[in-house]
Scaffold this motif. Structure first.
Motif, short mmCIF file in Angstrom:
data_model
loop_
_atom_site.label_atom_id
_atom_site.label_comp_id
_atom_site.label_asym_id
_atom_site.label_seq_id
_atom_site.Cartn_x
_atom_site.Cartn_y
_atom_site.Cartn_z
N SER A 251 -75.53 -18.41 2.92
CA SER A 251 -74.20 -17.86 3.19
C SER A 251 -73.96 -16.58 2.41
O SER A 251 -72.86 -16.04 2.41
CB SER A 251 -73.12 -18.89 2.83
OG SER A 251 -73.05 -19.08 1.42
N TYR A 252 -75.00 -16.14 1.73
CA TYR A 252 -74.93 -14.94 0.88
C TYR A 252 -73.77 -15.02 -0.12
O TYR A 252 -73.03 -14.07 -0.33
CB TYR A 252 -74.84 -13.68 1.74
CG TYR A 252 -76.15 -13.38 2.44
CD1 TYR A 252 -77.12 -12.60 1.84
CD2 TYR A 252 -76.42 -13.94 3.69
CE1 TYR A 252 -78.34 -12.36 2.47
CE2 TYR A 252 -77.64 -13.72 4.33
CZ TYR A 252 -78.59 -12.92 3.72
OH TYR A 252 -79.80 -12.69 4.34
N GLY A 253 -73.69 -16.18 -0.75
CA GLY A 253 -72.77 -16.37 -1.86
C GLY A 253 -71.40 -16.90 -1.52
O GLY A 253 -70.58 -17.15 -2.41
N GLN A 254 -71.12 -17.11 -0.24
CA GLN A 254 -69.79 -17.60 0.13
C GLN A 254 -69.60 -19.07 -0.26
O GLN A 254 -68.51 -19.46 -0.69
CB GLN A 254 -69.57 -17.43 1.63
CG GLN A 254 -69.46 -15.97 2.06
CD GLN A 254 -69.11 -15.81 3.53
OE1 GLN A 254 -68.64 -16.75 4.18
NE2 GLN A 254 -69.33 -14.62 4.07
N ASN A 255 -70.64 -19.88 -0.12
CA ASN A 255 -70.57 -21.29 -0.52
C ASN A 255 -71.06 -21.42 -1.96
O ASN A 255 -72.20 -21.77 -2.22
CB ASN A 255 -71.42 -22.16 0.42
CG ASN A 255 -70.85 -22.22 1.82
OD1 ASN A 255 -69.63 -22.17 2.01
ND2 ASN A 255 -71.71 -22.30 2.81
N ASP A 256 -70.17 -21.13 -2.90
CA ASP A 256 -70.51 -21.12 -4.32
C ASP A 256 -69.80 -22.28 -5.01
O ASP A 256 -68.68 -22.13 -5.49
CB ASP A 256 -70.10 -19.79 -4.95
CG ASP A 256 -70.59 -19.64 -6.38
OD1 ASP A 256 -70.11 -18.71 -7.05
OD2 ASP A 256 -71.41 -20.46 -6.83
N VAL A 257 -70.45 -23.44 -5.05
CA VAL A 257 -69.80 -24.62 -5.61
C VAL A 257 -69.97 -24.64 -7.13
O VAL A 257 -70.85 -23.99 -7.69
CB VAL A 257 -70.38 -25.92 -5.00
CG1 VAL A 257 -70.18 -25.93 -3.49
CG2 VAL A 257 -71.86 -26.08 -5.34
N ALA A 258 -69.11 -25.42 -7.79
CA ALA A 258 -69.16 -25.55 -9.25
C ALA A 258 -69.10 -27.04 -9.60
O ALA A 258 -68.61 -27.86 -8.82
CB ALA A 258 -68.00 -24.81 -9.89
N ASP A 259 -69.59 -27.37 -10.79
CA ASP A 259 -69.52 -28.76 -11.24
C ASP A 259 -68.14 -29.05 -11.83
O ASP A 259 -67.25 -28.19 -11.84
CB ASP A 259 -70.64 -29.08 -12.23
CG ASP A 259 -70.49 -28.37 -13.57
OD1 ASP A 259 -69.48 -27.67 -13.78
OD2 ASP A 259 -71.38 -28.52 -14.42
N ALA A 260 -67.95 -30.27 -12.34
CA ALA A 260 -66.64 -30.69 -12.85
C ALA A 260 -66.20 -29.89 -14.07
O ALA A 260 -65.01 -29.86 -14.40
CB ALA A 260 -66.69 -32.18 -13.20
N TYR A 261 -67.14 -29.24 -14.75
CA TYR A 261 -66.80 -28.46 -15.93
C TYR A 261 -66.65 -26.97 -15.64
O TYR A 261 -66.44 -26.17 -16.54
CB TYR A 261 -67.87 -28.66 -17.01
CG TYR A 261 -67.99 -30.10 -17.45
CD1 TYR A 261 -67.03 -30.69 -18.26
CD2 TYR A 261 -69.06 -30.89 -17.03
CE1 TYR A 261 -67.13 -32.01 -18.66
CE2 TYR A 261 -69.17 -32.22 -17.42
CZ TYR A 261 -68.20 -32.77 -18.24
OH TYR A 261 -68.31 -34.09 -18.61
N GLY A 262 -66.78 -26.60 -14.36
CA GLY A 262 -66.54 -25.22 -13.96
C GLY A 262 -67.77 -24.33 -13.88
O GLY A 262 -67.65 -23.15 -13.56
N SER A 263 -68.96 -24.85 -14.16
CA SER A 263 -70.18 -24.04 -14.06
C SER A 263 -70.58 -23.93 -12.59
O SER A 263 -70.74 -24.94 -11.92
CB SER A 263 -71.32 -24.67 -14.86
OG SER A 263 -71.03 -24.64 -16.24
N SER A 264 -70.76 -22.72 -12.11
CA SER A 264 -71.01 -22.49 -10.69
C SER A 264 -72.48 -22.14 -10.43
O SER A 264 -73.23 -21.81 -11.35
CB SER A 264 -70.13 -21.34 -10.20
OG SER A 264 -70.46 -20.14 -10.87
N ILE A 265 -72.84 -22.20 -9.16
CA ILE A 265 -74.19 -21.81 -8.75
C ILE A 265 -74.46 -20.36 -9.12
O ILE A 265 -75.51 -20.03 -9.68
CB ILE A 265 -74.38 -22.03 -7.23
CG1 ILE A 265 -74.47 -23.53 -6.92
CG2 ILE A 265 -75.62 -21.31 -6.72
CD1 ILE A 265 -74.56 -23.86 -5.44
N SER A 266 -73.50 -19.48 -8.83
CA SER A 266 -73.70 -18.06 -9.12
C SER A 266 -73.87 -17.81 -10.62
O SER A 266 -74.65 -16.95 -11.03
CB SER A 266 -72.53 -17.24 -8.58
OG SER A 266 -71.30 -17.66 -9.16
#
Length: 214
Positions: free
Chosen positions: A177-192
């Motif tokens: 998705s070229y960065g549009q689907n950028d999920v994060a864990d429960a502590y706020g750390s994201s894939i990006s």
């Protein structure tokens, strides 16, 4: 009289010059150092690489062990648990690399208590999981390695660090998705964030392996 006056004047001149020389040689000169130039002891601080508050608002001071696999895994472990084997976080993730129980089962670890108390098993599990994710993401690594997504340079190590955080499936969605689907864990750390933070390590010594098991 002239001779006497000349002698007196000559003697007076000698006395004056001698006194002046003695004064200039013995006078104490006080050189005052400005406060701005004074050295103050005990204020030097040793700063290690990345010893700052990062974008996730957590203090990160990882040991720098180079850009090869060992440096990669230790940097990731420090972010996950500060490198401690006995850690269980508030969500139940285990050990130095903070594995979830479901991920452990996928790679052949079924006893969480034994896992938590076995440092060698934790290291082996991490290596196996990297090999497994390399296989799952092999096409995406080949396709996106070296490209940029929203200003972030994509590298193999960044992809695999992000897969450790969010799972290989979510990393595929992020890349495709070229960065549009950028999920994060429960502590706020994201894939990006993981893509950027763990970019540029050489982990070629770990081969990809289909259905890797401990």
């Amino acid at each position: 009289m002239k001779r006497w006056i000349g002698f007196v004047l000559h003697l007076a001149m000698i006395v004056i010059l001698t006194s002046f020389g003695s004064y200039t040689m013995t006078k104490k000169v006080d050189h005052k150092v400005p406060d701005s130039l004074k050295v103050k002891m005990g204020i030097e601080t040793l700063v290690l690489q990345d010893s700052v508050y990062d974008s996730e608002n957590s203090l990160v001071t990882p040991p720098f062990l180079g850009n090869a696999y060992n440096g990669f895994k230790e940097a990731l472990a420090f972010k996950e648990s500060q490198g401690r084997y006995d850690v269980v976080n508030t969500l139940g993730y285990l050990g130095k690399y903070q594995f979830g129980k479901n991920t452990l089962k996928l790679i052949g670890v079924y006893d969480p208590d034994s896992f938590l108390n076995d440092a060698k098993l934790q290291e082996k599990t991490f290596e196996i999981n990297i090999a497994r994710n390399k296989w799952i993401l092999r096409r995406d690594i080949k396709r996106f390695n070296g490209k940029r997504i929203r200003g972030i340079k994509i590298t193999e190590s960044g992809i695999l660090a992000a897969a450790h955080l969010a799972g290989a499936g979510n990393v595929k969605k992020y890349l495709r998705s070229y960065g549009q689907n950028d999920v994060a864990d429960a502590y706020g750390s994201s894939i990006s964030y993981y893509m950027r933070k763990f970019a540029g390590y050489d982990i070629s010594e770990i081969p990809q392996k289909r259905n890797a098991k401990v």
